[in-house]
Design a protein around this motif. Structure first.
Motif, PDB file in Angstrom:
ATOM      1  N   TYR A  98     -70.685 -33.806 -38.481  1.00 15.58           N
ATOM      2  CA  TYR A  98     -70.941 -32.178 -38.038  1.00 15.58           C
ATOM      3  C   TYR A  98     -72.368 -31.866 -38.397  1.00 15.58           C
ATOM      4  O   TYR A  98     -72.844 -31.206 -37.631  1.00 15.58           O
ATOM      5  CB  TYR A  98     -69.755 -31.447 -38.868  1.00 15.58           C
ATOM      6  CG  TYR A  98     -70.312 -29.930 -38.953  1.00 15.58           C
ATOM      7  CD1 TYR A  98     -69.653 -29.238 -37.850  1.00 15.58           C
ATOM      8  CD2 TYR A  98     -70.712 -29.619 -40.203  1.00 15.58           C
ATOM      9  CE1 TYR A  98     -69.707 -28.054 -37.954  1.00 15.58           C
ATOM     10  CE2 TYR A  98     -71.044 -28.103 -40.003  1.00 15.58           C
ATOM     11  CZ  TYR A  98     -70.578 -27.247 -39.127  1.00 15.58           C
ATOM     12  OH  TYR A  98     -70.812 -25.800 -38.960  1.00 15.58           O
ATOM     13  N   LEU A  99     -72.660 -32.109 -39.464  1.00 15.72           N
ATOM     14  CA  LEU A  99     -74.146 -31.735 -39.907  1.00 15.72           C
ATOM     15  C   LEU A  99     -75.313 -32.343 -39.163  1.00 15.72           C
ATOM     16  O   LEU A  99     -76.082 -31.264 -38.793  1.00 15.72           O
ATOM     17  CB  LEU A  99     -74.336 -31.975 -41.311  1.00 15.72           C
ATOM     18  CG  LEU A  99     -73.493 -31.201 -42.540  1.00 15.72           C
ATOM     19  CD1 LEU A  99     -73.684 -32.009 -43.870  1.00 15.72           C
ATOM     20  CD2 LEU A  99     -73.673 -29.932 -42.572  1.00 15.72           C
ATOM     21  N   MET A 100     -75.072 -33.578 -38.942  1.00 13.60           N
ATOM     22  CA  MET A 100     -76.224 -34.166 -38.378  1.00 13.60           C
ATOM     23  C   MET A 100     -76.080 -34.382 -36.806  1.00 13.60           C
ATOM     24  O   MET A 100     -77.344 -34.373 -36.257  1.00 13.60           O
ATOM     25  CB  MET A 100     -76.385 -35.772 -38.918  1.00 13.60           C
ATOM     26  CG  MET A 100     -76.465 -35.644 -40.363  1.00 13.60           C
ATOM     27  SD  MET A 100     -76.891 -37.301 -40.931  1.00 13.60           S
ATOM     28  CE  MET A 100     -75.201 -38.105 -40.836  1.00 13.60           C
ATOM     29  N   HIS A 101     -74.884 -34.504 -36.255  1.00 18.29           N
ATOM     30  CA  HIS A 101     -75.126 -35.185 -34.738  1.00 18.29           C
ATOM     31  C   HIS A 101     -74.254 -34.039 -34.019  1.00 18.29           C
ATOM     32  O   HIS A 101     -73.931 -34.402 -32.784  1.00 18.29           O
ATOM     33  CB  HIS A 101     -73.988 -36.202 -34.844  1.00 18.29           C
ATOM     34  CG  HIS A 101     -74.932 -37.450 -35.651  1.00 18.29           C
ATOM     35  ND1 HIS A 101     -74.140 -38.045 -36.573  1.00 18.29           N
ATOM     36  CD2 HIS A 101     -76.203 -37.662 -36.145  1.00 18.29           C
ATOM     37  CE1 HIS A 101     -74.869 -38.733 -37.408  1.00 18.29           C
ATOM     38  NE2 HIS A 101     -76.083 -38.743 -36.874  1.00 18.29           N
ATOM     39  N   ARG A 102     -73.624 -33.009 -34.211  1.00 20.22           N
ATOM     40  CA  ARG A 102     -72.812 -32.259 -33.360  1.00 20.22           C
ATOM     41  C   ARG A 102     -73.471 -31.642 -32.136  1.00 20.22           C
ATOM     42  O   ARG A 102     -73.002 -31.662 -31.145  1.00 20.22           O
ATOM     43  CB  ARG A 102     -72.109 -30.947 -34.144  1.00 20.22           C
ATOM     44  CG  ARG A 102     -72.964 -29.846 -34.410  1.00 20.22           C
ATOM     45  CD  ARG A 102     -72.307 -28.849 -35.375  1.00 20.22           C
ATOM     46  NE  ARG A 102     -73.003 -27.771 -35.647  1.00 20.22           N
ATOM     47  CZ  ARG A 102     -74.035 -27.709 -36.909  1.00 20.22           C
ATOM     48  NH1 ARG A 102     -74.275 -28.673 -37.501  1.00 20.22           N
ATOM     49  NH2 ARG A 102     -74.714 -26.615 -37.056  1.00 20.22           N
ATOM     50  N   ALA A 103     -75.028 -31.329 -32.139  1.00 19.00           N
ATOM     51  CA  ALA A 103     -75.582 -30.921 -31.260  1.00 19.00           C
ATOM     52  C   ALA A 103     -75.737 -32.134 -30.170  1.00 19.00           C
ATOM     53  O   ALA A 103     -75.932 -32.007 -29.037  1.00 19.00           O
ATOM     54  CB  ALA A 103     -77.006 -30.420 -31.576  1.00 19.00           C
ATOM     55  N   LEU A 104     -75.722 -33.385 -30.932  1.00 21.65           N
ATOM     56  CA  LEU A 104     -75.848 -34.581 -29.649  1.00 21.65           C
ATOM     57  C   LEU A 104     -74.869 -34.912 -29.058  1.00 21.65           C
ATOM     58  O   LEU A 104     -74.969 -35.450 -27.877  1.00 21.65           O
ATOM     59  CB  LEU A 104     -76.261 -35.699 -30.622  1.00 21.65           C
ATOM     60  CG  LEU A 104     -77.617 -35.841 -31.348  1.00 21.65           C
ATOM     61  CD1 LEU A 104     -77.769 -37.040 -32.346  1.00 21.65           C
ATOM     62  CD2 LEU A 104     -78.776 -35.501 -30.436  1.00 21.65           C
ATOM     63  N   ARG A 105     -73.571 -34.530 -29.402  1.00 15.74           N
ATOM     64  CA  ARG A 105     -72.312 -34.954 -28.711  1.00 15.74           C
ATOM     65  C   ARG A 105     -71.480 -33.697 -28.840  1.00 15.74           C
ATOM     66  O   ARG A 105     -70.592 -33.660 -29.499  1.00 15.74           O
ATOM     67  CB  ARG A 105     -71.667 -36.175 -29.512  1.00 15.74           C
ATOM     68  CG  ARG A 105     -72.641 -37.401 -29.496  1.00 15.74           C
ATOM     69  CD  ARG A 105     -71.559 -38.429 -28.661  1.00 15.74           C
ATOM     70  NE  ARG A 105     -72.651 -39.702 -29.018  1.00 15.74           N
ATOM     71  CZ  ARG A 105     -71.914 -40.857 -29.647  1.00 15.74           C
ATOM     72  NH1 ARG A 105     -70.845 -40.848 -30.181  1.00 15.74           N
ATOM     73  NH2 ARG A 105     -72.712 -41.773 -29.767  1.00 15.74           N
ATOM     74  N   PRO A 106     -71.529 -32.771 -27.959  1.00 14.55           N
ATOM     75  CA  PRO A 106     -70.852 -31.513 -27.880  1.00 14.55           C
ATOM     76  C   PRO A 106     -69.167 -31.726 -27.825  1.00 14.55           C
ATOM     77  O   PRO A 106     -68.593 -30.826 -28.213  1.00 14.55           O
ATOM     78  CB  PRO A 106     -71.565 -30.665 -26.719  1.00 14.55           C
ATOM     79  CG  PRO A 106     -72.618 -31.515 -26.209  1.00 14.55           C
ATOM     80  CD  PRO A 106     -72.464 -32.641 -26.958  1.00 14.55           C
TER      81      PRO A 106
END
Ligand SMILES: [Zn+2]
Length: 276
Positions: A98-106
């Motif tokens: 959630y903190l690091m990757h949510r923008a990478l894998r919507p």
């Protein structure tokens, strides 16, 4: 927008906030509370709206966009996992995504946690990052070092105490300790007489002239090792000294071992430096 920080920096940042709010004697904290509070205050537009157990065959956990809201996220853990400590690690892993990757894998993540598997084969970079975040969130190294100093010899009693303090499995505590200790130590995980994978402390890796880094090929566990003695159910927790030629051709070791019936593997901790 998600900031770019390393998993260790993220965990340090969250722990700093928690240390300030709750003090250092706050372990083990509820990962659910931390994830919900932290996300709601830092990202009120897209918080972690719920954390729930569900049927997730083949997966340990998931992070998915909240089906009930427009912008929030939901963490799901496999409710069939029997160990609360493993669930805690999984929740911390998903919080890391959630903190690091949510923008990478919507569309989110479905995860098989690599907490107890071969670090060399451990999924893709994002999975490894989420595991590093989880380990450092649950077991901050600045705190861990105060209980077991980097130069200090240790045994499974002390590591079990650390695992209790942080609410993690013994395996997770050993792996985190290996990341900062100055002791030469090797973790070997075996099943049915063969080493599945192993991991070494930095100083053990540095001695590669005598120590072949980490075993790369399938290797049978030595017949004289504790790991081979399935019939024994209780071991000296501070280990059994074994001569050269048992685990390493040119090195004596102190071996400590735990048989995990639940997961059908044996954890061997091999100390190459002897207790002073
Ligand atoms: Zn994952």
């Amino acid at each position: 927008m998600t900031e770019i920080r390393s998993p260790i920096e993220w965990a340090f940042f969250v722990n700093q906030v928690l240390d300030e709010a709750f003090g250092r004697e706050r372990h083990p904290m509820s990962v659910i509370e931390v994830a919900r509070m932290f996300s709601a205050s830092k990202y009120p537009q897209e918080p972690i709206a719920a954390v729930e157990g569900d049927d997730l065959p083949g997966f340990q956990g998931a992070l998915i966009p909240d089906p009930g809201r427009r912008r929030g996220w939901v963490i799901i853990f496999n409710s069939a996992i029997p160990s609360r400590r493993r669930i805690r690690f999984t929740l911390a892993h998903e919080f890391g995504h959630y903190l690091m990757h949510r923008a990478l894998r919507p569309r989110g993540f479905h995860c098989v946690s690599v907490e107890d598997s071969d670090p060399e084969q451990a999924g893709d970079r994002l999975e490894r990052e989420a595991d590093i975040f989880a380990a450092n969130l649950l077991m901050p190294i600045h705190d861990f070092r105060e209980h077991i100093a980097p130069g200090e010899w240790t045994d499974l009693n002390m590591l079990s105490c650390a695992a209790d303090r942080y609410g993690v499995s013994l395996m997770a505590a050993i792996r985190q300790w290996l990341r900062y200790t100055h002791q030469r130590a090797v973790l070997a995980v075996s099943r049915d007489g063969y080493i599945l994978w192993s991991e070494a402390s930095e100083s053990a890796k540095a001695g590669r002239t005598f120590f072949p880094n980490v075993w790369k090929e399938t290797m049978a566990i030595p017949g004289l090792s504790l790991a081979a003695k399935r019939e024994i159910t209780s071991y000296p927790k501070d280990g059994l000294p074994l001569p050269k030629g048992v685990w390493f051709p040119d090195h004596e070791v102190v071996e400590m071992a735990v048989h995990s019936d639940q997961y059908e593997f044996v954890i061997s901790l091999l100390m190459l430096d002897f207790k002073a």
